[in-house]
Write a protein that holds these residues in place. Structure first.
Motif, PDB file in Angstrom:
ATOM      1  N   SER A  85       0.866  -1.383   0.109  1.00 11.89           N
ATOM      2  CA  SER A  85      -0.089   0.052   0.016  1.00 11.89           C
ATOM      3  C   SER A  85       0.906   1.183   0.075  1.00 11.89           C
ATOM      4  O   SER A  85       2.188   1.220   0.275  1.00 11.89           O
ATOM      5  CB  SER A  85      -0.993   0.126   1.442  1.00 11.89           C
ATOM      6  OG  SER A  85      -0.126  -0.003   2.386  1.00 11.89           O
ATOM      7  N   SER A  86       0.319   2.348  -0.205  1.00 16.85           N
ATOM      8  CA  SER A  86       1.128   3.706  -0.084  1.00 16.85           C
ATOM      9  C   SER A  86       1.528   3.732   1.245  1.00 16.85           C
ATOM     10  O   SER A  86       3.039   4.399   1.380  1.00 16.85           O
ATOM     11  CB  SER A  86       0.181   4.699  -0.394  1.00 16.85           C
ATOM     12  OG  SER A  86      -0.291   4.621  -1.908  1.00 16.85           O
ATOM     13  N   VAL A 128       3.136  -2.600  -8.312  1.00 12.46           N
ATOM     14  CA  VAL A 128       1.872  -1.997  -7.743  1.00 12.46           C
ATOM     15  C   VAL A 128       0.631  -2.510  -8.045  1.00 12.46           C
ATOM     16  O   VAL A 128      -0.406  -2.033  -7.489  1.00 12.46           O
ATOM     17  CB  VAL A 128       2.046  -0.571  -8.397  1.00 12.46           C
ATOM     18  CG1 VAL A 128       3.341   0.383  -8.010  1.00 12.46           C
ATOM     19  CG2 VAL A 128       1.882  -0.354 -10.072  1.00 12.46           C
ATOM     20  N   GLU A 144       4.691  10.005  -8.617  1.00  9.93           N
ATOM     21  CA  GLU A 144       3.461  10.082  -7.711  1.00  9.93           C
ATOM     22  C   GLU A 144       3.661   9.575  -6.142  1.00  9.93           C
ATOM     23  O   GLU A 144       3.453  10.077  -5.385  1.00  9.93           O
ATOM     24  CB  GLU A 144       2.035   9.955  -8.152  1.00  9.93           C
ATOM     25  CG  GLU A 144       1.037  10.556  -7.502  1.00  9.93           C
ATOM     26  CD  GLU A 144       0.499   9.721  -6.361  1.00  9.93           C
ATOM     27  OE1 GLU A 144      -0.008  10.467  -5.509  1.00  9.93           O
ATOM     28  OE2 GLU A 144       0.863   8.568  -6.502  1.00  9.93           O
ATOM     29  N   GLN A 145       3.797   8.051  -6.402  1.00 12.06           N
ATOM     30  CA  GLN A 145       3.828   7.129  -5.124  1.00 12.06           C
ATOM     31  C   GLN A 145       5.292   7.619  -4.506  1.00 12.06           C
ATOM     32  O   GLN A 145       5.009   7.775  -3.144  1.00 12.06           O
ATOM     33  CB  GLN A 145       4.050   5.881  -5.530  1.00 12.06           C
ATOM     34  CG  GLN A 145       2.486   5.279  -5.885  1.00 12.06           C
ATOM     35  CD  GLN A 145       1.734   5.260  -4.888  1.00 12.06           C
ATOM     36  OE1 GLN A 145       1.716   5.041  -3.850  1.00 12.06           O
ATOM     37  NE2 GLN A 145       0.639   6.276  -5.048  1.00 12.06           N
ATOM     38  N   ARG A 148       4.089  10.830  -2.754  1.00  6.85           N
ATOM     39  CA  ARG A 148       3.171  10.379  -1.498  1.00  6.85           C
ATOM     40  C   ARG A 148       3.861   9.963  -0.387  1.00  6.85           C
ATOM     41  O   ARG A 148       3.539  10.109   0.557  1.00  6.85           O
ATOM     42  CB  ARG A 148       2.157   9.319  -2.088  1.00  6.85           C
ATOM     43  CG  ARG A 148       1.030   9.120  -1.330  1.00  6.85           C
ATOM     44  CD  ARG A 148      -0.053   8.025  -2.003  1.00  6.85           C
ATOM     45  NE  ARG A 148      -0.821   8.789  -3.186  1.00  6.85           N
ATOM     46  CZ  ARG A 148      -1.847   9.659  -2.731  1.00  6.85           C
ATOM     47  NH1 ARG A 148      -2.465   9.809  -1.722  1.00  6.85           N
ATOM     48  NH2 ARG A 148      -2.517  10.112  -3.806  1.00  6.85           N
ATOM     49  N   ALA A 149       5.015   9.148  -0.888  1.00 11.26           N
ATOM     50  CA  ALA A 149       5.633   8.447   0.375  1.00 11.26           C
ATOM     51  C   ALA A 149       6.437   9.454   1.170  1.00 11.26           C
ATOM     52  O   ALA A 149       6.258   9.783   2.270  1.00 11.26           O
ATOM     53  CB  ALA A 149       6.702   7.321  -0.310  1.00 11.26           C
ATOM     54  N   HIS A 159      -2.101  12.718   1.672  1.00 17.03           N
ATOM     55  CA  HIS A 159      -2.343  11.398   1.261  1.00 17.03           C
ATOM     56  C   HIS A 159      -3.752  11.267   1.768  1.00 17.03           C
ATOM     57  O   HIS A 159      -4.163   9.990   1.342  1.00 17.03           O
ATOM     58  CB  HIS A 159      -1.482  10.472   2.193  1.00 17.03           C
ATOM     59  CG  HIS A 159      -1.569   9.158   2.160  1.00 17.03           C
ATOM     60  ND1 HIS A 159      -1.702   8.102   1.118  1.00 17.03           N
ATOM     61  CD2 HIS A 159      -2.237   8.006   3.097  1.00 17.03           C
ATOM     62  CE1 HIS A 159      -2.031   7.006   1.361  1.00 17.03           C
ATOM     63  NE2 HIS A 159      -2.377   6.980   2.629  1.00 17.03           N
TER      64      HIS A 159
END
Length: 160
Positions: A85-86, A128, A144-145, A148-149, A159
């Motif tokens: 998951s993110s 992913v 993007e991930q 986001r992380a 988030h």
């Protein structure tokens, strides 16, 4: 500041992918030293044989090997990898940092993926989704991930 290299087989051509990737590169500049390395994709016919695909992946693997930053963690993006998951992805990046990994390298293969030797050398094989995405779109998704992380790690509302 952590250094992140995204090593991609294939070059972005479509303006909308270039624009989206550029936006995340700009955002990530506050969180890491990002480098994107593009390698040429091997050209194959419309219906390549398994041997032609293998040969192509071997050539791409050799190019990847020449451009790999030394040290740090190597993350191969591949459909058979671990799905996170993110939040789990953010935690994994924090684990790498806490172990002293100041360099993270993410590998995005060509439309035929990555040679098995490259995947075996990776510290982490990451997926992913079991779905297949165009590798150009996936580059934007990975950026993007990553953003986001870093936002998750910093506790921002991005988030949510």
């Amino acid at each position: 500041m952590q250094k992140v290299t995204v090593l991609c087989v294939g070059k972005l051509k479509e303006p909308f992918y270039i624009q989206a990737a550029g936006e995340y590169q700009k955002r990530l500049a506050r969180h890491c030293k990002l480098e994107i390395v593009e390698l040429p994709e091997q050209r194959l016919g419309d219906d390549p044989s398994e041997a032609e695909i293998e040969q192509s992946l071997l050539k791409e693997a050799a190019m990847i090997g020449e451009k790999l930053p030394r040290g740090g963690m190597l993350i191969a993006m591949c459909v058979e990898g671990t799905e996170l998951s993110s939040v789990q992805f953010a935690q994994k990046l924090q684990q790498f940092a806490s172990r002293g990994a100041s360099q993270l390298t993410f590998l995005i293969g060509s439309s035929f993926g990555l040679h098995p030797s490259i995947k075996e050398a990776a510290d982490l094989k990451l997926s992913v989704s079991p779905m297949t995405f165009p590798h150009h779109l996936f580059r934007v998704m990975l950026l993007e991930q990553l953003y986001r992380a870093y936002q998750i790690a910093n506790g921002t509302k991005y988030h949510k």
